[in-house]
Scaffold this motif. Structure first.
Motif, mmCIF file in Angstrom:
data_model
loop_
_atom_site.group_PDB
_atom_site.id
_atom_site.type_symbol
_atom_site.label_atom_id
_atom_site.label_comp_id
_atom_site.label_asym_id
_atom_site.label_seq_id
_atom_site.Cartn_x
_atom_site.Cartn_y
_atom_site.Cartn_z
ATOM 1 N N ILE A 22 -9.372 3.981 -1.727
ATOM 2 C CA ILE A 22 -7.991 3.635 -2.086
ATOM 3 C C ILE A 22 -7.260 3.204 -0.814
ATOM 4 O O ILE A 22 -7.163 3.981 0.140
ATOM 5 N N GLU A 23 -6.785 2.003 -0.784
ATOM 6 C CA GLU A 23 -6.121 1.501 0.418
ATOM 7 C C GLU A 23 -4.757 2.167 0.599
ATOM 8 O O GLU A 23 -3.995 2.288 -0.354
ATOM 9 N N PHE A 24 -4.489 2.570 1.833
ATOM 10 C CA PHE A 24 -3.195 3.174 2.144
ATOM 11 C C PHE A 24 -2.886 2.966 3.618
ATOM 12 O O PHE A 24 -3.784 2.708 4.436
ATOM 13 N N ASP A 25 -1.611 3.058 3.935
ATOM 14 C CA ASP A 25 -1.173 3.002 5.322
ATOM 15 C C ASP A 25 -0.951 4.419 5.810
ATOM 16 O O ASP A 25 -0.399 5.262 5.095
ATOM 17 N N TRP A 38 -4.747 6.482 -9.913
ATOM 18 C CA TRP A 38 -5.961 5.678 -9.820
ATOM 19 C C TRP A 38 -7.076 6.355 -10.623
ATOM 20 O O TRP A 38 -8.077 6.828 -10.049
ATOM 21 N N ASN A 67 0.822 -1.202 0.000
ATOM 22 C CA ASN A 67 0.000 0.000 0.000
ATOM 23 C C ASN A 67 0.862 1.261 0.000
ATOM 24 O O ASN A 67 1.943 1.284 0.591
ATOM 25 N N ASP A 72 4.646 6.252 -2.449
ATOM 26 C CA ASP A 72 4.083 5.160 -3.237
ATOM 27 C C ASP A 72 5.249 4.418 -3.882
ATOM 28 O O ASP A 72 5.735 4.802 -4.942
ATOM 29 N N THR A 128 -9.675 8.084 1.290
ATOM 30 C CA THR A 128 -10.608 7.303 2.107
ATOM 31 C C THR A 128 -11.974 7.204 1.439
ATOM 32 O O THR A 128 -12.563 6.119 1.349
#
Length: 217
Positions: free
Chosen positions: A28-31, A79, A2, A60, A24
């Motif tokens: 979109i998945e992220f840490d 994206w 991610n 990224d 969010t």
């Protein structure tokens, strides 16, 4: 792996909120990495991740992007399936123009109504001589001039996008300081405030314990 979004205090960092909210809401998945601001170690920790030494920062893979609007632009290109900008070229130009205006301007509003999610909503006197009233009037005009800005339940360009993310902290400020708004502006603000992602950010912000007196009004 991610992407990693580095943010500051959720209570105070309006710039961090913008890309966080965009990613969010779009799913979109992220840490998330949170670095408390204005601490002795803050700048060194940020410089280890970005040459600007400021939040937000998106990492990224080997790509590092800083500045909230630049990050949002990167998200839109990285994206594209999430439609962060309107498809129509004229609407897209308008969305970019108002996002850039928000990014570069409204210094009086930022100074007079600092971001503080823990603030109990209470009215303040808007001093016309300081220019705050004119900036609020301009913001209302921007929202009213967008295709969906005055329609209940809709965002500035009908679906949530970068323009909405850029103005979300303004919506919070106007709510927290209980600034009187026109009906179209109030309608749009209610749409933004109802976002579950924004409510999640607010809950986390209110749980933070660090107090920065410069932002307490």
């Amino acid at each position: 792996m991610n992407p990693v979004l580095v943010i500051g205090n959720k209570n105070y960092s309006s710039w961090s909120l913008r890309p966080w909210l965009l990613m969010t809401v779009k799913g979109i998945e992220f840490d998330e990495v949170r670095i408390p601001l204005y601490q002795q170690s803050s700048r060194a920790a940020l410089l280890a991740r970005s040459p600007s030494g400021k939040v937000p920062i998106l990492q990224d893979g080997t790509t590092v992007v800083w500045d909230s609007l630049a990050i949002c632009e990167y998200i839109a290109e990285r994206w594209p399936e999430h439609d962060c900008w309107p498809h129509d070229v004229v609407a897209r130009a308008l969305a970019r123009a108002i996002s850039a205006e928000m990014h570069a301007g409204f210094a009086i509003l930022r100074a007079e109504l600092p971001m503080n999610c823990r603030r109990a909503p209470a009215p303040v006197v808007v001093d016309d001589t300081a220019g705050l009233a004119q900036q609020i009037h301009r913001i209302e005009g921007i929202w009213r001039g967008c295709p969906g800005g005055a329609t209940p339940g809709e965002f500035l360009f009908h679906t949530f996008g970068i323009a909405d993310a850029m103005f979300a902290p303004v919506v919070l400020r106007l709510m927290l300081y209980q600034i009187p708004l026109s009906e179209p502006a109030r309608t749009y603000s209610q749409t933004v405030l109802a976002l579950p992602a924004l409510q999640s950010w607010m809950a986390a912000a209110r749980a933070e314990t660090q107090i920065l007196e410069k932002f307490e009004r």
